[in-house]
Design a protein around this motif. Structure first.
Motif, short mmCIF file in Angstrom:
data_model
loop_
_atom_site.label_atom_id
_atom_site.label_comp_id
_atom_site.label_asym_id
_atom_site.label_seq_id
_atom_site.Cartn_x
_atom_site.Cartn_y
_atom_site.Cartn_z
N ALA A 22 60.84 42.98 42.54
CA ALA A 22 61.50 42.31 43.73
C ALA A 22 60.76 42.03 45.02
O ALA A 22 60.41 42.95 45.41
N GLY A 23 60.69 40.76 45.46
CA GLY A 23 59.96 40.60 46.70
C GLY A 23 58.32 40.71 46.58
O GLY A 23 57.71 40.64 47.37
N TRP A 24 57.77 40.69 45.42
CA TRP A 24 56.50 40.89 45.05
C TRP A 24 55.51 39.88 45.71
O TRP A 24 55.76 38.79 45.90
N GLN A 25 54.54 40.28 46.48
CA GLN A 25 53.41 39.57 47.29
C GLN A 25 52.45 40.44 46.95
O GLN A 25 51.83 41.21 47.62
N PRO A 26 51.47 39.91 45.86
CA PRO A 26 50.35 40.88 45.44
C PRO A 26 49.30 40.42 46.59
O PRO A 26 49.06 39.39 47.12
N SER A 27 48.41 41.42 46.67
CA SER A 27 47.20 41.46 47.84
C SER A 27 46.09 40.71 47.13
O SER A 27 45.27 40.03 47.78
N LEU A 28 46.20 40.84 45.75
CA LEU A 28 44.79 40.03 45.05
C LEU A 28 45.36 38.97 44.02
O LEU A 28 46.09 39.39 43.19
N PHE B 185 35.33 35.23 38.15
CA PHE B 185 34.21 35.14 38.53
C PHE B 185 33.87 34.41 39.90
O PHE B 185 33.13 34.80 40.52
N ALA B 186 34.42 33.04 39.68
CA ALA B 186 34.11 32.12 40.82
C ALA B 186 34.73 32.51 42.24
O ALA B 186 34.02 32.53 43.31
N GLN B 187 35.79 33.56 42.24
CA GLN B 187 36.39 34.12 43.61
C GLN B 187 35.63 35.33 43.65
O GLN B 187 35.89 36.03 44.55
N ASP B 188 34.73 36.02 42.87
CA ASP B 188 33.83 37.03 43.31
C ASP B 188 34.81 38.29 43.48
O ASP B 188 34.64 39.18 44.30
N ALA B 189 35.73 38.45 42.40
CA ALA B 189 37.08 39.26 42.36
C ALA B 189 36.40 40.49 41.97
O ALA B 189 35.57 40.56 41.32
N PRO B 190 37.11 41.74 42.35
CA PRO B 190 36.77 43.32 42.14
C PRO B 190 36.92 43.50 40.48
O PRO B 190 37.72 42.77 39.76
N ILE B 191 36.34 44.41 40.07
CA ILE B 191 36.55 45.21 38.85
C ILE B 191 36.93 46.52 39.24
O ILE B 191 36.34 47.59 39.99
N TYR B 192 38.17 46.96 38.50
CA TYR B 192 38.69 48.47 38.62
C TYR B 192 38.50 49.22 37.38
O TYR B 192 38.82 48.64 36.29
N CYS B 193 37.78 50.25 37.37
CA CYS B 193 37.56 51.01 36.14
C CYS B 193 38.58 52.14 35.69
O CYS B 193 38.78 53.19 36.78
N LEU B 194 39.72 51.91 35.15
CA LEU B 194 40.84 52.75 34.77
C LEU B 194 40.30 53.95 33.97
O LEU B 194 39.37 53.84 33.22
N THR C 199 41.44 40.75 32.01
CA THR C 199 41.53 39.83 33.29
C THR C 199 43.17 39.80 33.83
O THR C 199 43.62 39.06 33.12
N VAL C 200 43.34 40.11 35.15
CA VAL C 200 44.49 39.84 35.69
C VAL C 200 44.89 38.96 36.54
O VAL C 200 43.75 39.05 37.48
N SER C 201 45.56 37.85 36.58
CA SER C 201 45.59 36.87 37.53
C SER C 201 46.92 36.75 38.03
O SER C 201 47.91 36.86 37.30
N SER D 157 39.48 31.17 29.45
CA SER D 157 38.20 30.83 29.98
C SER D 157 38.78 30.53 31.67
O SER D 157 37.75 30.50 32.35
N TYR D 158 39.83 29.80 31.57
CA TYR D 158 40.15 29.29 32.97
C TYR D 158 40.47 30.66 33.87
O TYR D 158 39.99 30.70 35.05
N ARG D 159 41.18 31.78 33.47
CA ARG D 159 41.18 32.76 34.21
C ARG D 159 40.22 33.86 34.58
O ARG D 159 39.87 34.12 35.59
N THR D 160 39.38 33.84 33.29
CA THR D 160 37.92 34.77 33.73
C THR D 160 37.02 33.70 34.61
O THR D 160 36.12 34.42 35.23
#
Length: 325
Positions: free
Chosen positions: A112-118, A82-91, A142-144, A75-78
């Motif tokens: 190594a050195g990971w810095q996610p954009s989203l 929604f609250a951040q109006d984040a995108p959906i990608y259709c694999l 849902t990926v956070s 619930s927290y992640r989903t």
């Protein structure tokens, strides 16, 4: 990934969503007035997805963690998504197949050195493609992503709902959440240690069900899928294209006209034009040519991350290849 059945007496997510809609109709009306996603055929529709978002917004307060931690995490992640109006990608089916044949879990230093954009996004899965060992269907993930230097990634607000961050044990972390068609919650978290080591404890469990060997194998598949997606989003932007209005058009009932309003959103394709590669062996030497088989894909780290920013390094996807088709 940890699992718990929300309601053992009701193994149908659609029925639960319908019951929720009767009780929380006002909330759903507000959500659907706020935005509408036009999804391509064969993917989860907004009617269902908005219901899942409504349940998440209703149960994302920390008090719900006392009832069940895994359900609260979903619930927290989903709700954050929604609250951040984040995108959906259709694999696409083709790209999922290629990621299944690309081993990212066992590549040293893969993040190594990971810095996610989203901070967060959703992966929509084609219907009839991914099933759990219990026969439940997975149609979204849902990926956070969490970073101690960016607490705002774990904070959100939508109308009266405020989503507050909680303490993080690891500096870098990503989490996967979903609810399958049998109403089983699946969540999995992976921390990123020094030199890109993936930290994941297969023996721990935060849900109310014991993980079977088949469950653990399924979890590995999902984790591998998401790590490949995280890398591809950063280093293979050519895999991303827009979903057009025509591609997302659904059949209208009777003489109804489907309208597009200012709050309409469209997902993005992830691998729409991707095609598997195949080669014929040369047949050199005295050995017979091998039988048809897949040569696994992998990510090649071309430069060290030491002293460099994540996006200044190079990671090249060596795609899986079908040999002697």
């Amino acid at each position: 990934m940890k699992r718990i059945i929300l309601d053992p007496n009701n193994l149908n997510r659609n029925r639960t969503l319908a019951a929720f809609e009767k009780v929380n109709k006002d909330l759903l009306v507000k959500i659907r007035a706020d935005r509408t996603y036009k999804m391509p055929p064969n993917y989860i529709n907004w009617q269902i997805l908005s219901g899942i978002a409504a349940i998440a917004l209703s149960t994302c307060e920390p008090d719900y963690a006392k009832i069940d931690v895994s359900a609260f995490i979903h619930s927290y992640r989903t709700a954050l998504w929604f609250a951040q109006d984040a995108p959906i990608y259709c694999l696409t089916k083709e790209l999922i197949g290629a990621f299944d044949r690309t081993d990212a879990l066992h590549k040293p230093g893969i993040l190594a050195g990971w810095q996610p954009s989203l901070p967060t996004f959703m992966l929509a899965i084609p219907k009839g493609l991914i099933f759990t060992p219990d026969g439940g269907e997975i149609d979204y993930l849902t990926v956070s992503c969490s970073d101690c230097e960016h607490p705002e990634w774990n904070r959100g607000k939508w109308r009266h709902v405020e989503i507050e961050p909680f303490n993080l044990k690891h500096h870098l972390y990503f989490q996967i959440c979903t609810v399958d068609s049998n109403e089983t919650v699946w969540t999995s978290g992976t921390a990123i240690g020094d030199n890109g080591v993936l930290i994941y404890d297969e023996t721990s469990s935060i849900g109310k069900s014991i993980m079977s060997p088949a469950d653990k194998e399924f979890v590995q598949r999902i984790r591998n899928l998401v790590i490949n997606a995280l890398l591809a989003l950063e280093f293979s932007p050519s895999l991303l294209t827009d979903v057009t209005e025509t591609e997302a058009k659904t059949k209208s009932k009777g003489f109804a006209i489907e309208r597009t309003s200012s709050n309409t959103r469209y997902p993005r394709w992830f691998g729409k034009n991707y095609q598997s590669q195949s080669v014929l062996s040369t047949g050199k030497g005295t050995h017979l040519s091998p039988c048809t088989h897949w040569r696994r894909g992998h990510w090649r780290v071309l430069e060290s991350c030491e002293g460099k920013r994540w996006r200044d390094t190079k990671r090249l996807w060596i795609e899986p290849v079908l040999v002697n088709p």
